[in-house]
Design an enzyme around this catalytic site. Structure first.
Site, short mmCIF file in Angstrom:
data_model
loop_
_atom_site.label_atom_id
_atom_site.label_comp_id
_atom_site.label_asym_id
_atom_site.label_seq_id
_atom_site.Cartn_x
_atom_site.Cartn_y
_atom_site.Cartn_z
N SER A 39 32.04 -12.95 32.21
CA SER A 39 30.81 -13.19 32.97
C SER A 39 29.58 -13.45 32.11
O SER A 39 28.63 -14.07 32.57
CB SER A 39 30.52 -12.02 33.91
OG SER A 39 30.13 -10.88 33.19
N LYS A 82 25.19 -7.44 32.40
CA LYS A 82 24.53 -8.60 33.02
C LYS A 82 23.12 -8.75 32.48
O LYS A 82 22.55 -7.84 31.89
CB LYS A 82 24.44 -8.43 34.55
CG LYS A 82 25.74 -8.13 35.25
CD LYS A 82 26.66 -9.31 35.28
CE LYS A 82 27.95 -8.92 36.02
NZ LYS A 82 29.02 -9.83 35.78
#
Length: 148
Positions: A39, A82
């Site tokens: 990710s 993230k």
């Protein structure tokens, strides 16, 4: 025998002291995190090790652009890595003509690899209380050590 017990208790005391210091450092100052998954590619690839700090989280000074480690909102046993795209009060574009305002006490998190990331686009704004630490630098592998 008495000398052995005395040395053992003394050594045990040092081990306990160092353990307490290590715990406090890793809990309140910083630690190392192994990232897995695609990710955050190309910034962070699977099996990279990051050095993270906890002071920003404790002082609630996380800002837009920071890479953070947080508990996953949908699975608290999982940690996510993230980037903070928006902070409380900001308007985030979530679709072609759709916007969402980040509520107070929340942040908007997204992976750098937008095509292969489960993030705030899936589960919405993330409470600041779920953020555990902020990534400072990538320390492993040695050929890609960088400040983040």
């Amino acid at each position: 025998m008495k000398n052995f017990v005395s040395k053992f208790i003394g050594t045990l005391g040092y081990v306990i002291q160092y353990g307490c210091v290590a715990h406090c450092v890793f809990e309140y100052i910083g630690d190392f995190v192994l990232c897995s998954g695609p990710s955050m590619e190309p910034t962070i690839v699977s099996d990279d090790i990051l050095f993270t700090e906890h002071v920003s989280t404790l002082r609630q000074t996380i800002k837009k652009g920071d890479i953070v480690i947080a508990k996953c909102p949908t699975n608290p046993k999982q940690q996510i890595c993230k980037r903070v795209i928006g902070v409380q009060g900001e308007k985030i574009k979530t679709g072609f003509a759709r916007y969402e305002i980040v509520p107070i006490g929340h942040v908007w998190l997204q992976g750098d690899n937008g095509n292969n990331s489960t993030d705030s686009r899936n589960y919405g704004p993330v409470p600041i209380g779920l953020i555990r630490s902020r990534a400072i630098c990538k320390v492993w592998p040695p050929n890609s050590v960088t400040i983040l």
